[in-house]
Design a protein around this motif. Structure first.
Motif, PDB file in Angstrom:
ATOM      1  N   GLU A 195       0.857  -1.056   0.046  1.00 21.33           N
ATOM      2  CA  GLU A 195      -0.054  -0.033  -0.077  1.00 21.33           C
ATOM      3  C   GLU A 195       0.771   1.276   0.162  1.00 21.33           C
ATOM      4  O   GLU A 195       0.456   2.282  -0.266  1.00 21.33           O
ATOM      5  CB  GLU A 195      -0.960   0.160   1.121  1.00 21.33           C
ATOM      6  N   ASP A 196       2.232   1.205   0.492  1.00 20.78           N
ATOM      7  CA  ASP A 196       3.062   2.158   0.438  1.00 20.78           C
ATOM      8  C   ASP A 196       3.690   2.564  -0.925  1.00 20.78           C
ATOM      9  O   ASP A 196       4.304   3.522  -1.294  1.00 20.78           O
ATOM     10  CB  ASP A 196       4.191   2.219   1.284  1.00 20.78           C
ATOM     11  N   GLY A 197       3.212   1.901  -2.024  1.00 25.71           N
ATOM     12  CA  GLY A 197       3.515   2.146  -3.347  1.00 25.71           C
ATOM     13  C   GLY A 197       4.865   1.912  -3.831  1.00 25.71           C
ATOM     14  O   GLY A 197       5.613   1.024  -3.284  1.00 25.71           O
ATOM     15  N   LEU A 198       5.396   2.612  -5.048  1.00 26.30           N
ATOM     16  CA  LEU A 198       6.807   2.240  -5.228  1.00 26.30           C
ATOM     17  C   LEU A 198       7.830   2.808  -4.357  1.00 26.30           C
ATOM     18  O   LEU A 198       8.976   2.046  -4.586  1.00 26.30           O
ATOM     19  CB  LEU A 198       6.762   3.110  -6.780  1.00 26.30           C
ATOM     20  N   GLN A 199       7.636   3.677  -3.740  1.00 26.35           N
ATOM     21  CA  GLN A 199       8.719   4.125  -2.646  1.00 26.35           C
ATOM     22  C   GLN A 199       8.973   3.061  -1.698  1.00 26.35           C
ATOM     23  O   GLN A 199      10.078   2.935  -0.932  1.00 26.35           O
ATOM     24  CB  GLN A 199       8.187   5.656  -2.124  1.00 26.35           C
ATOM     25  N   GLY A 200       8.121   2.030  -1.500  1.00 21.87           N
ATOM     26  CA  GLY A 200       8.235   1.153  -0.571  1.00 21.87           C
ATOM     27  C   GLY A 200       9.242  -0.292  -1.136  1.00 21.87           C
ATOM     28  O   GLY A 200       9.321  -0.974  -0.360  1.00 21.87           O
ATOM     29  N   LEU A 201       9.449  -0.026  -2.162  1.00 26.08           N
ATOM     30  CA  LEU A 201      10.004  -1.120  -3.040  1.00 26.08           C
ATOM     31  C   LEU A 201      11.622  -1.270  -2.573  1.00 26.08           C
ATOM     32  O   LEU A 201      12.231  -0.153  -2.584  1.00 26.08           O
ATOM     33  CB  LEU A 201       9.850  -1.157  -4.539  1.00 26.08           C
ATOM     34  N   SER A 202      12.346  -2.335  -2.790  1.00 28.10           N
ATOM     35  CA  SER A 202      13.729  -2.581  -2.689  1.00 28.10           C
ATOM     36  C   SER A 202      14.436  -1.741  -4.071  1.00 28.10           C
ATOM     37  O   SER A 202      13.575  -1.861  -5.139  1.00 28.10           O
ATOM     38  CB  SER A 202      14.056  -4.072  -2.552  1.00 28.10           C
ATOM     39  N   ALA A 203      15.636  -1.867  -4.162  1.00 26.92           N
ATOM     40  CA  ALA A 203      16.513  -1.286  -5.151  1.00 26.92           C
ATOM     41  C   ALA A 203      16.338  -2.240  -6.371  1.00 26.92           C
ATOM     42  O   ALA A 203      16.365  -1.935  -7.526  1.00 26.92           O
ATOM     43  CB  ALA A 203      17.721  -1.143  -4.786  1.00 26.92           C
ATOM     44  N   ILE A 204      16.401  -3.740  -6.011  1.00 30.00           N
ATOM     45  CA  ILE A 204      16.208  -4.564  -7.312  1.00 30.00           C
ATOM     46  C   ILE A 204      14.720  -4.598  -7.762  1.00 30.00           C
ATOM     47  O   ILE A 204      14.792  -4.557  -8.878  1.00 30.00           O
ATOM     48  CB  ILE A 204      16.496  -6.284  -6.601  1.00 30.00           C
ATOM     49  N   ALA A 205      13.742  -4.371  -6.941  1.00 29.66           N
ATOM     50  CA  ALA A 205      12.377  -4.425  -7.592  1.00 29.66           C
ATOM     51  C   ALA A 205      12.288  -3.145  -8.438  1.00 29.66           C
ATOM     52  O   ALA A 205      11.740  -3.032  -9.648  1.00 29.66           O
ATOM     53  CB  ALA A 205      11.428  -4.344  -6.552  1.00 29.66           C
ATOM     54  N   ARG A 206      12.830  -1.919  -8.067  1.00 27.93           N
ATOM     55  CA  ARG A 206      12.806  -0.815  -8.831  1.00 27.93           C
ATOM     56  C   ARG A 206      13.579  -0.918 -10.031  1.00 27.93           C
ATOM     57  O   ARG A 206      13.172  -0.536 -11.043  1.00 27.93           O
ATOM     58  CB  ARG A 206      13.469   0.457  -8.017  1.00 27.93           C
ATOM     59  N   SER A 207      14.809  -1.885 -10.076  1.00 27.14           N
ATOM     60  CA  SER A 207      15.503  -1.698 -11.360  1.00 27.14           C
ATOM     61  C   SER A 207      14.656  -2.618 -12.140  1.00 27.14           C
ATOM     62  O   SER A 207      14.893  -2.324 -13.380  1.00 27.14           O
ATOM     63  CB  SER A 207      16.666  -2.255 -10.944  1.00 27.14           C
ATOM     64  N   LEU A 208      13.988  -3.735 -11.712  1.00 29.74           N
ATOM     65  CA  LEU A 208      13.180  -4.459 -12.632  1.00 29.74           C
ATOM     66  C   LEU A 208      12.094  -3.547 -13.562  1.00 29.74           C
ATOM     67  O   LEU A 208      11.895  -3.897 -14.672  1.00 29.74           O
ATOM     68  CB  LEU A 208      12.635  -5.643 -12.082  1.00 29.74           C
ATOM     69  N   ILE A 209      11.611  -2.751 -12.672  1.00 29.36           N
ATOM     70  CA  ILE A 209      10.304  -1.870 -13.376  1.00 29.36           C
ATOM     71  C   ILE A 209      11.180  -0.816 -14.257  1.00 29.36           C
ATOM     72  O   ILE A 209      10.611  -0.873 -15.308  1.00 29.36           O
ATOM     73  CB  ILE A 209       9.786  -1.133 -12.056  1.00 29.36           C
ATOM     74  N   ASP A 210      12.047  -0.412 -13.888  1.00 30.34           N
ATOM     75  CA  ASP A 210      13.027   0.747 -14.611  1.00 30.34           C
ATOM     76  C   ASP A 210      13.383   0.150 -15.888  1.00 30.34           C
ATOM     77  O   ASP A 210      13.376   0.866 -17.070  1.00 30.34           O
ATOM     78  CB  ASP A 210      14.131   1.258 -13.892  1.00 30.34           C
TER      79      ASP A 210
END
Length: 403
Positions: A13-28
């Protein structure tokens, strides 16, 4: 070995800011982003990448993903994608060797953290896209249930089911938007539940409390006869328990219930474990109604019902792990079709009460062996001021295991 082209990222529920660096890189790194409207709205408004929104049926969206194989794709999911989530659907059609999964805490884990419940001691189920009557088979005294809700109306449906079942004092807690700034818990009891202003994104926790005098229904085979609506075509409680023991259900297995009557055998097969499936074959129209009603009442609404006569109705059905024949054993060709369809190691169990039926079972026994058993049950019933033994019709049972 094919590279990992598909990633599935769980979001809280905290959105993208709550993701780990690995998770963010996969999205990016993804060229295509897949998700629901809520998830896609989390992306930057200037994000120009291709977006796929889930459609109904979801299989159409899965086909769109597979069509883009080898193109970097990221699926955004709620919580843990492998806990009643889209990850389960995708891994059934795409090898895990091609997928990277990054889960967020599941709603169940978050609920246990809020309530102080042990996740290993609760019953978990989802009512998202599933009949609410699935809940029926999970209800028993002192059970702690965690339920994924379909929306803001689901808690009221759960409360009604509990109240009608005789568990009106059960404690209900609706946990909204867990992990976000708007997190809230709304508590009450089933019989007095009246909360209407609820968030669509919620999970339901239930502490099951039985009303005084309520007799719980066990999960083991042999439910009371009066638990079923029927016209007399019912495998009686004692024989039913023996028959289910002979069928020996194992989680994930499929049963054919041929000549299903009121559906008691297939229903109790499915009640042994949520992953047990069954197909009830019955030609009598009034009994088909009883099967559907009993399946809903007893928590097995996913029982597949076929309105047709065996052996014709058995063509093209999924391969069974076990077959029960409760009616129509003398139908021409029935044994050959059932025995051919049964998987190796599977069980065929047949019950008869007539001489002609016994003769048929003896012929089957001569062909493939197995065990013949005579089941004779007597129940004590009033005779005037006293009790006497009243015999039920003896049942001859044949059990064979396919080599």
């Amino acid at each position: 070995m094919m590279k990992k082209w598909l990633s599935i990222v769980g979001i809280g529920e905290d959105g993208l800011q709550g993701l780990s660096a690995i998770a963010r890189s996969l999205i990016d790194q993804a060229e295509v982003i897949v998700g629901g409207d809520r998830h896609l709205a989390m992306l930057h408004t200037n994000d120009q990448r291709e977006k796929l929104t889930w459609v109904s049926p979801i299989s159409a969206s899965v086909e769109e993903i597979i069509r883009r194989r080898n193109q970097p794709i990221c699926v955004l999911a709620s919580g843990d994608p492998m806990c009643f989530g889209i990850g389960v659907t995708l891994t059934r059609q795409i090898p895990i060797s091609e997928i990277t999964i990054i889960p967020a805490p599941s709603a169940f884990s978050l609920a246990c953290a809020r309530l102080g419940w042990s996740l290993t001691e609760v019953e978990t189920l989802s009512l998202c896209g599933r009949p609410p009557s699935v809940l029926q088979s999970y209800i028993y005294p002192k059970a702690k249930l965690l339920i994924l809700s379909e929306g803001k109306n689901t808690p009221a449906i759960v409360a009604e089911i509990l109240t009608k079942r005789g568990y009106g004092d059960s404690e209900i807690a609706v946990l909204e938007r867990m992990g976000g700034t708007q997190e809230r818990i709304v508590a009450g009891t089933a019989t007095s539940w009246n909360a209407t202003e609820l968030a669509d994104l919620n999970a339901i926790a239930v502490n099951c409390i039985a009303d005084a005098g309520v007799v719980p229904l066990p999960r083991l085979p042999g439910l009371p006869d009066d638990a079923y609506h029927h016209d007399g075509q019912l495998t009686k409680r004692e024989v039913r328990a023996i028959t289910l023991a002979a069928l020996a259900p194992i989680p994930g297995q499929l049963l054919w219930d041929v000549g299903a009557g009121c559906g008691s055998i297939s229903i109790e097969w499915m009640r042994t474990h949520p992953r047990c499936g069954a197909i009830a074959i019955e030609q009598n129209s009034s009994r088909l109604h009883y099967i559907a009603e009993n399946a809903t009442t007893l928590g097995t609404p996913n029982l597949q019902i076929i309105a047709d006569k065996a052996p014709h109705a058995l063509k093209d059905l999924p391969t069974p792990d076990a077959i029960f024949i409760g009616g129509g054993v003398t139908a021409e060709g029935l044994f050959d079709i059932c025995w051919e369809a049964l998987r190796p190691g599977g069980r065929l169990v047949a019950n008869v009460v007539t001489v002609e039926g016994e003769q048929t079972l003896f012929q089957w026994h001569q062909q493939v062996g197995g065990n013949l058993t005579r089941i004779a049950i007597q129940r004590a019933e009033p005779i005037g001021k006293f009790l006497g033994w009243r015999a039920m019709a003896p049942v001859t049972q044949w059990i064979a295991i396919k080599g």
